[in-house]
Structure formats: C-alpha cells, structure tokens
Enzyme design. Structure first.
Site, PDB file in Angstrom:
ATOM      1  N   TYR A   1       0.849  -1.178   0.000  1.00 34.59           N
ATOM      2  CA  TYR A   1       0.000   0.000   0.000  1.00 34.59           C
ATOM      3  C   TYR A   1       0.895   1.242   0.000  1.00 34.59           C
ATOM      4  O   TYR A   1       1.742   1.407   0.883  1.00 34.59           O
ATOM      5  CB  TYR A   1      -0.902  -0.001   1.237  1.00 34.59           C
TER       6      TYR A   1
ATOM      7  N   MET B   1       1.473   4.696   0.883  1.00 33.13           N
ATOM      8  CA  MET B   1       0.868   5.670   1.800  1.00 33.13           C
ATOM      9  C   MET B   1       1.014   7.076   1.241  1.00 33.13           C
ATOM     10  O   MET B   1       0.061   7.836   1.182  1.00 33.13           O
ATOM     11  CB  MET B   1       1.516   5.579   3.181  1.00 33.13           C
TER      12      MET B   1
ATOM     13  N   LEU C   1       9.036  17.834  -3.538  1.00 26.11           N
ATOM     14  CA  LEU C   1       8.914  19.270  -3.258  1.00 26.11           C
ATOM     15  C   LEU C   1       8.695  20.048  -4.553  1.00 26.11           C
ATOM     16  O   LEU C   1       9.339  19.759  -5.574  1.00 26.11           O
ATOM     17  CB  LEU C   1      10.170  19.792  -2.573  1.00 26.11           C
ATOM     18  N   ALA C   2       7.846  21.071  -4.480  1.00 29.95           N
ATOM     19  CA  ALA C   2       7.418  21.776  -5.680  1.00 29.95           C
ATOM     20  C   ALA C   2       8.562  22.215  -6.595  1.00 29.95           C
ATOM     21  O   ALA C   2       8.503  21.980  -7.804  1.00 29.95           O
ATOM     22  CB  ALA C   2       6.553  22.966  -5.287  1.00 29.95           C
ATOM     23  N   PRO C   3       9.600  22.856  -6.079  1.00 27.43           N
ATOM     24  CA  PRO C   3      10.617  23.361  -7.013  1.00 27.43           C
ATOM     25  C   PRO C   3      11.356  22.255  -7.756  1.00 27.43           C
ATOM     26  O   PRO C   3      12.020  22.540  -8.748  1.00 27.43           O
ATOM     27  CB  PRO C   3      11.600  24.113  -6.103  1.00 27.43           C
TER      28      PRO C   3
ATOM     29  N   ARG D   1      10.013  19.435  -9.020  1.00 24.43           N
ATOM     30  CA  ARG D   1       9.178  18.568  -9.843  1.00 24.43           C
ATOM     31  C   ARG D   1       9.575  18.701 -11.306  1.00 24.43           C
ATOM     32  O   ARG D   1      10.204  19.664 -11.714  1.00 24.43           O
ATOM     33  CB  ARG D   1       7.711  18.946  -9.643  1.00 24.43           C
TER      34      ARG D   1
ATOM     35  N   HIS E   1      -4.732   5.144  -2.310  1.00 24.69           N
ATOM     36  CA  HIS E   1      -5.922   5.985  -2.346  1.00 24.69           C
ATOM     37  C   HIS E   1      -5.565   7.332  -2.936  1.00 24.69           C
ATOM     38  O   HIS E   1      -4.483   7.847  -2.671  1.00 24.69           O
ATOM     39  CB  HIS E   1      -6.468   6.205  -0.924  1.00 24.69           C
TER      40      HIS E   1
ATOM     41  N   ILE F   1      -3.961  10.845 -10.856  1.00 24.67           N
ATOM     42  CA  ILE F   1      -4.582   9.656 -11.434  1.00 24.67           C
ATOM     43  C   ILE F   1      -3.927   9.321 -12.785  1.00 24.67           C
ATOM     44  O   ILE F   1      -3.561   8.179 -13.051  1.00 24.67           O
ATOM     45  CB  ILE F   1      -6.100   9.884 -11.591  1.00 24.67           C
TER      46      ILE F   1
ATOM     47  N   TYR G   1      -0.445   7.806 -12.298  1.00 21.73           N
ATOM     48  CA  TYR G   1      -0.423   6.397 -11.908  1.00 21.73           C
ATOM     49  C   TYR G   1      -0.882   5.499 -13.051  1.00 21.73           C
ATOM     50  O   TYR G   1      -0.402   4.380 -13.205  1.00 21.73           O
ATOM     51  CB  TYR G   1      -1.306   6.176 -10.670  1.00 21.73           C
TER      52      TYR G   1
END
Lengths: 901, 224
Positions: free
Chosen positions: B137, B139, B144-146, B148, B175, B184, B187
C-alpha cells in the site's frame, strides 16, 4: 644491588627487580616478603617493595616503605632511584630530580639513572642540566646513536644551534659510507633535515643549501626537501630560482596558499597587509589569470584574487567565483567569503551582486546573461547566502526573511535551520536560537556536529540540564557526563561554566573553569613520553616544534577564557561571599509561616530528588564497574560534583591571583588580562600592581573606554587614601607621584579635567560616553543625574552604506546591554534604565534581554510558543522521536510578510 | 489542520501542482541520461542493499550534472520524511504511519537531488486476508514543488514497482482524492487502474471521496 645480602637472598632481590620490570607485581611482592622475613631492615628490599605496591594502587603504604628503606640505607643509589621513580609517578618532577641527583652522587655512571634524569630535565626545561646529563651519557656510551642525537638536541634547546650542528657532523663522521641501511633511511633523512634546519637557524643559509643538495639522495621526504630548498633560496634572495621551484610545487598541489604567497614574494608582488598599488594589482591579476589557465581545478587560484582586486574587477571576479558554487550548493560559501567583509566597500559590492543573481534566478531561472537553466536548488542556496550576508551586516530582520524563504523553498536542508539559529543568536534571542538548533539536530540524529552546535546554543540560552542530556547522546554509554571531561571537551566545559556563572551558580561555574585549566596541565604532562620516543624515532623537527608549542601552551584562547572565567568567579565570591547558615535562617525568619512551610517542602523535595539521582548514578557506576571488573582502574566518584567545596576557599582573591599570573605571563596582549588584574589588585589594596595593570592597559589601547575607566578610578582611590605613615607607604606614594606625571592623559590635569577631555575626544561613541558618565558619578556623587542624561542623549547613528536593503545603525546589542546595566546597577536610576530598555527594544526587536516585540519572551512573537516548548520537551528528549508539531516553521513565513521586499 | 484525526485510517495523497504537471511529464524522460551505481550521498552508516544505491545523473544546462539518488529511512533521518510531509500534504500523519514506513524497509525511500532530500515514497506492507500473500500500500508519494518535472517521482515509483516484481508481489494499491486528475493520470501511466470508489474517505478536505488505484501483475509461475 642487594650486595649486602647472602647469595640466596641476592637472587631473590634480582627477582623483585625483574618482576617489577615485567609488571608481575604479585611475584615481586612475594620475593620481597621472603627477604624481609630474614632481614626485616634491608633498605633496598623495603624500597623495592614500596615501588611494587605503588603500581598496585597502594600509595600510602608505598611512600611509607620507600621512606623507611631510604632511612635504613642512605648510601644506596637504588633507594634514591626508587624514591625518584615514586615521585615521578606522582608528577612531582622537582622532587624526583633531587632524588636522582642523590643517586648519581653515589653511582655517577649509572646509565639508567642518567637517562631518567635527562627526561625529567627536558620536561622541566632545566636546559643546562639537560645538556650536562646528555654529555655524560654520550661519554659513557658513544656507540649509541640516540646519545649523539640527544646531546645535539640538548644543545639546540639550550640555544646553541651551532654546537648542535657540530655534534651531528661528528656523529655523521662515525658512520660508514654506505649508511643508512634500507630500514633506517627515513630516520637518517629526518636527521639530515633537522641538521639543515639547524644550519638555517644559525643563519648559515649557503651551507644549509649546499648540504641539502649534497644529501638529496639520502633524504626520503621529497616534499619537505623541496619546501626547505625553496625557503632557503628565497632567504638567500635567489628569487628566480625560487619562482621556478614554487611553480613546481604548485603543479604538485595547486591549492596550497603558502606556495602562492611564496611565488608572489619571488616576483616581487607581496605585501604583508594586502595593500597594493593599482599597477601591482594589474600585474597580480594577470599572474593569477595565467595560473588559473594552468590549474583549472584549483579553488585557491580563483579565491585569492578576490583579496587584492578592487571595484569593478573585484565584482567581476566575485561573480565568476560565486556562481558555480551556488549552482553546486556549497554550504560553506559564506564563511569562505566572510574575510572580504573586512575590506572597505566589498560587502556593498557583494550585496548588489548577490541580489542581482537572486532577482535573475527568481524571474527567469537563469543567471544574468546566461541561457542555461539553473537547477532549482540554486535559488535556495542564493537565499541562504543572502541571509548570512544580512546577518553579518546586522540586518537581522532581512536575514530572517531570506532564510525563511529558503526554508519554505526546501524545508529539508539542515544548514538552513542552523543558520536561522545563528541569526537569532546574533539578534539576541537565545531561546529561539536554541530551539532552531534543536530542530536542525533532529533532522540528522547521527550528526555530531549539529548535535554539538545545538548543545552550545542551549548553553547560551542557559538551558544547562537540557544541554547536558543532548551532549550525552554522543558520548559513550556508561559514564555519560564524565566522558565529556575525559575527552577534554573544552568548548562544552567553557560554555557550561559561563552559563552557570550567568545564573549565579559560582560553584558549578568554577568547577567547569578549573576543569579546563586541568586539561592544560594534562597536556603539559602529556609531552613526557615524547622525550624518549622522539629521540628514538628521530622525528626531531616535529619534536622541537612540539616543545616550543608546549612552552606557549597557556596562551591558547580556551585557557585564556577558562582562567578569566575562574578569576571572575573568585572576584564575585570575594564581593559577595556565600551566606552562612545563620544568615539563611535570618532570611527564613522574615517569611510568613505559610511561606516557610512551602519553602521547607520545596527544599525537602529537592533534596530527595538529588539523593535519588545520586543513588541511581552510583548504581550505574557499580553496574558498569562489575562488567569490567577485570580492569584495574575503577574511577573514583567525584566527591564534590557541584563545586560546593570550591566555594569555601579562605581567600578567593589569592586563588584568583594564581590564574592571573598565568594570564599575565601568557596573554599579555589582551586587554582583559589587565582589566582583571586591575580588579583583583584594587580589591587587595595592591596599588602599585594596579598601577602596573593600568599602564599596560594604556600601552595596549589608551583610548579604550575601559582603560580610561581604570586609570581614573585608580587615581581616585589614591586620592581618597590616608596620608602615608610608614616608610613603605611613603615609598609607594612617591612612586605614584612620579608615575602620574608621566601619564599624558593626566598631565597637569585634575581627574575631572581628564575625564572631560576624554569625552571631548570621543563625543560620538556610546561606550566612551558611558565610561565618562560612570567616572563622572564616581568623582562627584551629586552629578549622577547629569551622567544619566549624558548617556541618554547619545544618538544611534546610521552607518554610511550603499546597501540596497535598509539602513544599518552603529550600536551593538552587547554595548547597549552594558549601558543598561550601568544605568540600573551602577548609576542606580531605575527609571532611566527602563527608558533605555524600551528604546533598545526598538533597535533590537529580537532581543530577549530588552524584551523586544519579536523575541520569544514577548507574547506577541511568533517565537513565543517555541521557547515554551523547549522548556517542556526535556522529558522525551533523547528519543529523537518528538514530533515536528510545535515547530511549524513552514507556516511561519506569513508573519514576515510585511518584512519582505 | 488537525493532527492525525482521520476517521478512516491513513490516506494517500499525491501532491503535484497542476501547473507543473504538463512540464513534469514532458521533460522527465529526455533528461534521463544514464544510470550508475554510485554511493548514497548523505548517511554512510546505513547498510543498504545494492539496488537502493541507484543514482541517476541529470544534465542541467551545459555540462552541469546533478545526481539523483535514493536512500532508506531510518530512525536517525526520520525527521527528513516528516519535514517533507509537512510541506507536501494537507494532512498530519501519526506515529503509526512512521512506524509502518520504517517497517517496510526498502519500500520506503527518500530521494536526494545532489545532496538535498526533495522527495519520498512511503509504503506499508499488508498481508492479504486469504492466503497470507503480501500486497503493498503506497501511503504517500511526493516531491517538493521546485524539484518537480525532473523525473524524481517516476524514479521513486519505479523503485517500488521493481522491488515488487523482484519479490513477486502482485498487488500494489493506493488511495487518491477523486479530483486529483494529474495524480490519477500519473499512476495510470504505470499500469494502475481505478478499482473502487470510497465515499467520504477524507474528513477534513473536499471533495471527501477517493478512488482506490490498483496495479496487478501476473505472478511468474516458477515462484509459486
């Protein structure tokens, strides 16, 4: 040895000696007892038995037996030698030397005793004695290499380098041509280099160089060979050859600053203070440009030009230097640049430069004039650098806004929190600084450095118990706190001593300061083993260097701090001696019965807690002792862990004088030394010694406020003394009289006039005004209000600067705190002190001392929550699992919204 | 944000900012140049299995190489994961989350961009009710934003998927909030499918519903 005994016992005696040498003490003891059964008064046996017992930790018996043995056989060199060994084992070297000398009177050619004596003489720096002993040893055994070397070193230490060279040459004359054999090449090479350094010391540079080159093939340390060669060439003025050699050295190691310095000297472009003419700067610039072409990977070659370049050229070079380091992410970049802040104008250029980089990266993701995108971390490192820059300039608000933005950008970089902690410390909020240092620590629990830094901040915030718990996380299990002492962890002891001093716990403070002093005694002691070891291993240059280091050991800054701390404790102890029990009772009787009850309960609880802790500690110790019961040494428990006994000295000032003398001898160039001397001697009524301190202060810095303060205070004291009666007093007066006329500040002036003149010369300086005011109030009690007014009328001006972000004021936090104390405790004007406090709270909004609006003591501050948390988190502290919950630094930026540009 | 008051257990978030997403997927692959088995940057005392030491070098601008490496989570550096979660997710995780993450061993990783910790994947290993097989699973997964758009999230997820195939674990699930289209889509690229919708899964954020995304692989028959 054992000559007076029958053969059987004589053999037994030999067995004792052998057992002692092989550390089979029980066997030796048995043999000794067997002899003593028949000859209970045999002196040498008694002595040897004592020496054996000494090694079995039975000290008092040992001394008893050795003394008795000596008494029974005063003519035995064995007994004297044993007595010497006993003293030596207790570090009583002077006594030991006496014993050895007595032994040698009886047996002058005993090599063992001579050797032992020579070691002690080296340790005690009895240099002429050392030479004598080494000479005797050489005469007795000239076929021994070590004796030649020892004799030579002895002469060198005794300031006779040329004699030392002669001895080494004589020694070389005894060697075969094919010397040295393969396995002794290193030792022989070292000896040759030592000899050459001796020649250099004698000023025989030509022959040193000649000798060096002649013996090149026999010198193993090729780097040292080259460095020695180039040093001789430069001293001989053969600069062209020197230049070639420095180039060769640089190609071996292009990051050695000394090679660059040497090369500059050879081409005539070197100045000690770093000041150069415009023409020289141009030539230096082109020199380093061509070096930079050769050594592309060297960082020294890029960094050094920043020191001499000025203006636009400096700006361009700094730009080139900083960019790749920000891209790479080098946390130490600021400390690399920080020395440039002492050069006029460079800080302003750096500020503009970094701000431009920041702006460009923020808007386009690129450096100005570049097309490549920078990695995302570059912005964070730029903000990190800017934060440290503003911290250095004292603009703490801007610094904090920059560091907070960096944390917002990348919250996982530990250095950001460490720097935030440092900024808060400088801004005067120690509790918040400690909390952020702790946050940094939690982010890597395996990093000793962030742990230590956190401990230091906690101590600065006077959270001693918490600091101790944190420090102990990195000591060995078992003997916890003592481990820090055994590891000679002096920064910790000093910081903790200072914290105790601030909190008024003089006993514990003294304990810590004296522990540091003890470490220095131990370091002096530690050299003992090297006197024999280095001669054997032939590491002669380093050995002599080590001895010279030991000679000025006590001038080390940690010792200075420890000694000054201890002296301050003793002075405070003298001024306000600890209360006796009756006084305490008096205080109790003043309280109401209910209060009394509460206090008693409190005391009882505290006592019970202390008792329980002590018991637990003992259990731990016992448990620890049991597991390693095989080992001989079980550490004795400290009988005075809180330094209470240290407080019970009869005359604190005479204790202080002990350490003062060490300071005067080893740190004569520090103002503090003589300030403390002044404080001690005026309290002891030693007027002439106080005068000496004042004269030294004037010599070091006549314009310093403290020098002025001491000068006037001294002559004020003199003026209020009774007229001299005894001859001694009259003599002192005449000396003072004569000295006074030689001090220019007091020449034909009254003290009041001298004080006025001082103010006139330093009207714009806060600390000078404060000194004037203090003296004014001392000279004339009626002018106190005038003094207060003068301090309050001081203005905090702006420092002229081109800084783009906000003005910088002149006053420092430290000075303002000192002035606050002056107003409150010396001038006794509480209203003025309050006014001063609220005024300074404006200047220093982060200061907890002035309760500034942004500090953690202010209820409105974003840090207020945080200091409370740090007080309560001690319980589950060491687990390292505490939640980040209370310290939500990421949400904190909001509070700074109005501060950012 | 209340601390770990979720009524329905732990939730998984993927926190991509919307504007960054297109950049993320379009630039991730071309920046990917080479793999090399270098050393893990920060902590040397940990014993790591060889496949945890994968390092990727990225080229930033001309000639600048930035390496990305993965490192395990231990009690000594757990705070790094906490710092990331505080910055990335609108939820505070409780102690069980961190205990599960530590217990999952190789399945929980921190991602380092040169020497900076910038992202993490945290998993929990679960025993299926029937048969005692293990499933994974996820979790949390976040960067971190900068940082990406550099393929760091892909690298973290691939690490876990590789590990699953090596250990014959056939089911990975997570989830995700129903409106988080970018997550979504991300993935789905890796073979995840929506298998279930749970109403009112979240208590404090809107919309409160979530999808269950699951990725099944056929187990290799030899290792039954």
């Amino acid at each position: 040895m054992g000559a007076s005994l029958p053969p059987k016992e004589a053999n037994l005696f030999k067995l004792i000696v052998k057992s002692y040498e092989t550390k089979q003490y029980k066997k030796g003891l048995k043999a000794a007892d067997a002899i003593l059964k028949k000859f209970p008064d045999h002196g040498e046996t008694l002595s040897m038995k004592g020496l054996t017992l000494n090694c079995m930790d039975r000290k008092s018996e040992a001394y008893e037996l050795v003394r008795q043995g000596l008494k029974n056989d005063l003519k035995s060199h064995v007994c004297w030698h044993v007595f010497g060994l006993l003293y030596r084992s207790d570090r009583e070297y002077r006594e030991a030397i006496k014993c050895y000398r007595n032994a040698l009177k009886i047996d002058p050619d005993n090599i063992e005793i001579l050797r032992d004596l020579s070691l002690l003489q080296a340790q005690m720096r009895d240099l002429s004695g050392f030479v004598e002993t080494r000479q005797q040893l050489l005469t007795l055994k000239p076929n021994h290499r070590m004796n030649w070397i020892g004799f030579s070193v002895a002469h060198h230490l005794n300031s006779n380098a040329s004699k030392a060279v002669e001895i080494l040459e004589a020694y070389e004359g005894t060697l075969e041509d094919d010397y040295p054999p393969e396995n002794e090449r290193c030792e022989h090479g070292e000896m040759l280099l030592y000899k050459i350094s001796l020649l250099e010391e004698c000023g025989l540079l030509e022959s040193a160089l000649e000798e060096l080159r002649k013996k090149e093939s026999k010198i193993v340390d090729k780097l040292e060979y080259k460095e020695q060669e180039v040093s001789l060439l430069v001293k001989l003025g053969r600069l062209e050859e020197g230049e070639v050699l420095y180039q060769a050295l640089l190609s071996m190691n292009p990051d050695n600053y000394r090679y660059y310095e040497g090369l500059q000297k050879c081409v005539g472009l070197y100045s000690v203070n770093g000041q150069y003419s415009p023409d020289e700067i141009d030539r230096l610039d082109s020199l380093y440009k061509s070096l930079g072409q050769q050594y592309k990977w060297s960082s020294a070659v890029k960094r050094i030009p920043l020191d001499f370049l000025q203006g636009d050229k400096f700006r361009a070079a700094a730009d080139n230097y900083i960019r790749p380091l920000l891209t790479k992410g080098v946390p130490s970049l600021f400390s690399d640049l920080s020395s440039l802040y002492n050069h006029p104008g460079k800080a302003d250029i750096l500020e503009q430069l970094i701000l431009e980089l920041e702006h460009s990266i923020r808007t386009s993701g690129q450096y100005p004039g570049r097309v490549e995108k920078e990695p995302p971390s570059t912005l964070m490192w730029t903000l990190f650098l800017l934060a440290q820059h503003y911290d250095r300039r004292g603009q703490y608000e801007v610094a904090l806004s920059k560091i907070d933005e960096a944390i917002e950008h990348t919250p996982t970089v530990i250095d950001l929190y460490s720097v935030k902690s440092r900024i808060l410390k400088h801004a005067g909020d120690f509790a918040a600084a400690a909390a952020f240092a702790d946050e940094a620590r939690c982010m890597d629990l395996a990093d000793r450095y962030v742990n230590s830094e956190c401990v230091k901040r906690m101590l600065q915030a006077d959270q001693v118990a918490l600091a101790e718990k944190t420090a102990v996380l990195f000591t060995k299990d078992g003997d916890q706190h003592n481990n820090l002492h055994d590891m000679q962890c002096m920064w910790y002891e000093l910081a903790s001593g200072e914290s105790y001093f601030r909190q008024g716990d003089l006993g514990r403070a003294l304990k810590k300061f004296l522990a540091v002093e003890k470490h220095y005694a131990d370091i002096t002691e530690d050299q003992f083993d090297f006197h024999s070891y280095c001669l054997r291993k032939m590491t002669l240059r380093t050995y002599v260097e080590m001895l010279k280091f030991q000679d000025r050991l006590h001038s080390h800054v940690y010792f200075e701090k420890a000694a000054a701390g201890a002296i301050r404790c003793y002075i405070k102890l003298h001024d306000s001696p600890p209360k006796s029990t009756t006084e305490e009772d008096d205080e109790m009787s003043k309280l109401l019965p209910s209060q009394k009850k509460k206090m008693r309960q409190k005391q009882r609880k505290a006592e019970a807690r202390a008792k329980k802790e002590a018991e637990e500690k003992n259990e731990e110790l016992n448990a620890g002792g049991a597991s390693k019961s095989g080992k001989r040494h079980v550490k004795p428990v400290d009988p005075d862990p809180h330094g209470e006994k240290l407080l019970q000295v009869e005359d604190p000032l005479s204790e202080a004088t002990k350490y003062l003398k060490l300071l005067q001898k080893n740190s004569p160039d520090s103002l503090e030394t003589h300030l403390l001397a002044f404080e001690c001697y005026t309290r002891r009524n030693k007027i002439l010694l106080a005068l000496q301190a004042v004269k030294r202060l004037l010599r070091l810095d006549a314009e310093h406020p403290d020098s002025h303060r001491c000068l006037i205070k001294l002559f004020h004291i003199v003026g209020s003394m009774n007229a001299p009666v005894t001859d001694g007093e009259k003599l002192i007066w005449s000396v003072l009289e004569a000295e006074r006329s030689t001090i220019s500040q007091l020449h034909e002036k009254s003290l009041v006039e001298a004080n006025n003149a001082f103010l006139e010369n330093h009207k714009d300086s806060l600390m000078h005004r404060a000194a004037f005011a203090e003296i004014l109030s001392i000279l004339d009690l009626n002018r106190k209000s005038e003094a207060v007014k003068l301090v309050e009328e001081s203005t905090n001006n702006f420092v002229p600067s081109n800084g783009a972000l906000g003005p910088i004021r002149e006053w420092t936090l430290k000075d303002c705190i000192a002035v606050h104390k002056l107003l409150g405790t010396i001038l006794h004007d509480q209203d003025a002190a309050l006014r001063w406090k609220s005024r300074c709270a404006e200047y220093f909004p982060y200061s907890t001392y002035f309760e500034g609006s942004c500090s953690s003591v202010s209820p409105n501050s974003i840090y207020s929550q945080l200091s409370k948390n740090s007080e309560h988190e001690s319980s589950n502290h060491s687990t390292g699992s505490q939640n980040a919950g209370p310290i939500k630094s990421n949400g904190k930026l909001d509070a700074f919204k109005d501060l950012t540009i | 944000m209340s601390c770990s008051s979720q009524s329905r257990g732990l939730c998984a978030e993927i926190s991509w900012e919307f504007k960054n997403v297109s950049r993320l997927f379009s630039t991730a692959t071309p920046l990917h140049l080479c793999f090399s088995g270098g050393a893990v940057p920060s902590d040397s005392e940990a014993t790591l299995s060889p496949f945890s030491q994968i390092q990727t070098l990225f080229r930033m601008g001309a000639g600048r190489e930035v390496s990305i490496s993965l490192d395990g989570v231990r009690d000594k550096n757990l705070m790094q994961l906490k710092k990331l979660n505080i910055a990335l997710f609108p939820v505070r995780y409780n102690e069980k989350y961190y205990a599960d993450a530590l217990a999952s061993g190789e399945f929980t990783k921190l991602a380092y961009y040169s020497d900076i910790c910038v992202g993490a994947i945290a998993c929990r290993l679960e025993k299926k009710e029937n048969g005692g097989q293990i499933r994974v699973y996820i979790m949390t997964l976040g960067v971190l934003a900068p940082y990406r758009g550099l393929g760091i999230g892909t690298k973290l997820l691939n690490h876990v998927l590789d590990l699953c195939s090596k250990q014959n674990i056939s089911e990975v699930y997570l989830h995700v909030q129903t409106n988080n289209e970018d997550a979504i889509n991300f993935y789905k690229k890796f073979g995840f499918e929506i298998t279930e919708t749970i109403q009112n899964y979240y208590t404090n954020i809107s919309p409160p519903d979530c999808y269950v995304l699951t990725r099944h692989t056929v187990q290799s028959p030899t290792k039954k």
